[in-house]
Design a protein around this motif. Structure first.
Motif, PDB file in Angstrom:
ATOM      1  N   PHE A  29       0.861  -1.173   0.000  1.00  0.00           N
ATOM      2  CA  PHE A  29       0.000   0.000   0.000  1.00  0.00           C
ATOM      3  C   PHE A  29       0.900   1.226   0.000  1.00  0.00           C
ATOM      4  O   PHE A  29       2.097   1.136   0.281  1.00  0.00           O
ATOM      5  N   ARG A  30       0.325   2.374  -0.299  1.00  0.00           N
ATOM      6  CA  ARG A  30       1.111   3.602  -0.250  1.00  0.00           C
ATOM      7  C   ARG A  30       0.267   4.753   0.286  1.00  0.00           C
ATOM      8  O   ARG A  30      -0.972   4.732   0.193  1.00  0.00           O
ATOM      9  N   GLN A  31       0.955   5.720   0.823  1.00  0.00           N
ATOM     10  CA  GLN A  31       0.265   6.884   1.375  1.00  0.00           C
ATOM     11  C   GLN A  31       1.070   8.134   1.076  1.00  0.00           C
ATOM     12  O   GLN A  31       2.235   8.250   1.482  1.00  0.00           O
ATOM     13  N   ALA A  32       0.457   9.044   0.344  1.00  0.00           N
ATOM     14  CA  ALA A  32       1.059  10.338   0.045  1.00  0.00           C
ATOM     15  C   ALA A  32       0.614  11.339   1.103  1.00  0.00           C
ATOM     16  O   ALA A  32      -0.436  11.157   1.738  1.00  0.00           O
ATOM     17  N   PRO A  33       1.374  12.408   1.309  1.00  0.00           N
ATOM     18  CA  PRO A  33       1.012  13.407   2.314  1.00  0.00           C
ATOM     19  C   PRO A  33      -0.393  13.951   2.086  1.00  0.00           C
ATOM     20  O   PRO A  33      -0.755  14.329   0.959  1.00  0.00           O
ATOM     21  N   GLY A  34      -1.203  13.964   3.136  1.00  0.00           N
ATOM     22  CA  GLY A  34      -2.541  14.499   3.043  1.00  0.00           C
ATOM     23  C   GLY A  34      -3.556  13.584   2.395  1.00  0.00           C
ATOM     24  O   GLY A  34      -4.713  13.970   2.215  1.00  0.00           O
ATOM     25  N   LYS A  35      -3.138  12.365   2.068  1.00  0.00           N
ATOM     26  CA  LYS A  35      -4.040  11.414   1.409  1.00  0.00           C
ATOM     27  C   LYS A  35      -4.171  10.150   2.247  1.00  0.00           C
ATOM     28  O   LYS A  35      -3.349   9.865   3.110  1.00  0.00           O
ATOM     29  N   GLU A  36      -5.215   9.404   1.949  1.00  0.00           N
ATOM     30  CA  GLU A  36      -5.413   8.138   2.642  1.00  0.00           C
ATOM     31  C   GLU A  36      -4.487   7.062   2.072  1.00  0.00           C
ATOM     32  O   GLU A  36      -4.052   7.145   0.921  1.00  0.00           O
ATOM     33  N   ARG A  37      -4.251   6.070   2.896  1.00  0.00           N
ATOM     34  CA  ARG A  37      -3.453   4.938   2.433  1.00  0.00           C
ATOM     35  C   ARG A  37      -4.249   4.185   1.366  1.00  0.00           C
ATOM     36  O   ARG A  37      -5.431   3.900   1.540  1.00  0.00           O
ATOM     37  N   GLU A  38      -3.570   3.860   0.263  1.00  0.00           N
ATOM     38  CA  GLU A  38      -4.262   3.213  -0.839  1.00  0.00           C
ATOM     39  C   GLU A  38      -3.571   1.920  -1.255  1.00  0.00           C
ATOM     40  O   GLU A  38      -2.356   1.768  -1.120  1.00  0.00           O
ATOM     41  N   PHE A  39      -4.378   1.036  -1.789  1.00  0.00           N
ATOM     42  CA  PHE A  39      -3.887  -0.246  -2.286  1.00  0.00           C
ATOM     43  C   PHE A  39      -3.017  -0.059  -3.516  1.00  0.00           C
ATOM     44  O   PHE A  39      -3.334   0.747  -4.395  1.00  0.00           O
ATOM     45  N   VAL A  40      -1.928  -0.822  -3.579  1.00  0.00           N
ATOM     46  CA  VAL A  40      -1.046  -0.803  -4.742  1.00  0.00           C
ATOM     47  C   VAL A  40      -1.044  -2.171  -5.428  1.00  0.00           C
ATOM     48  O   VAL A  40      -1.333  -2.281  -6.615  1.00  0.00           O
ATOM     49  N   ALA A  41      -0.707  -3.205  -4.662  1.00  0.00           N
ATOM     50  CA  ALA A  41      -0.608  -4.547  -5.237  1.00  0.00           C
ATOM     51  C   ALA A  41      -0.675  -5.577  -4.115  1.00  0.00           C
ATOM     52  O   ALA A  41      -0.388  -5.265  -2.959  1.00  0.00           O
ATOM     53  N   ALA A  42      -1.055  -6.801  -4.494  1.00  0.00           N
ATOM     54  CA  ALA A  42      -1.100  -7.888  -3.518  1.00  0.00           C
ATOM     55  C   ALA A  42      -0.828  -9.203  -4.211  1.00  0.00           C
ATOM     56  O   ALA A  42      -1.062  -9.344  -5.426  1.00  0.00           O
TER      57      ALA A  42
END
Length: 124
Positions: free
Chosen positions: A37-50
């Motif tokens: 997962f990844r999280q950019a400043p000011g954004k929610e954590r989001e799915f990338v790959a699994a």
């Protein structure tokens, strides 16, 4: 509980490539589903790959065709190979483990243990 340690994050130019690694503790790594997962400043954590324990892989639309997730069960490690990087890929990348093989694979709710993250910065 599974201990997860990410590595490989750094500053890279747009269009470049990078490989992230996540080393897991324990002797039952092969039974876990693993995710990035990844999280950019000011954004929610989001799915990338699994990647499931059986090897099936899943990707966010935003990274499909550019990122590849893989695992080496002998090394208790999951990888995220990233290519054609874009400035919008800049984020802290987190590795996650699902110890119960849930059907949910694209949500943070489907994972039990998290690493501390590794920073990826893509310059334009």
């Amino acid at each position: 509980q599974v201990q997860l340690v990410e590595s490989g994050g750094t500053l890279v130019q747009a269009g470049g490539s990078l490989r992230l690694s996540c080393a897991a503790s324990g002797r039952t790594f092969s039974t876990y589903n693993m995710g990035w997962f990844r999280q950019a400043p000011g954004k929610e954590r989001e799915f990338v790959a699994a990647i499931r324990r059986d090897g099936d892989t899943y990707y966010a639309d935003s990274v499909k065709g550019r990122f590849t997730i893989s695992r080496d069960n002998a090394k208790n490690t999951v990888y995220l190979q990233m290519s054609s990087l874009k400035p919008e890929d800049t984020a802290t990348y987190y590795c996650a483990a699902d110890r119960f093989s849930r059907a949910i694979i694209r949500s943070i709710n489907g994972f039990d243990d998290w690493g501390q993250g590794t920073q990826v910065t893509v310059s334009s």
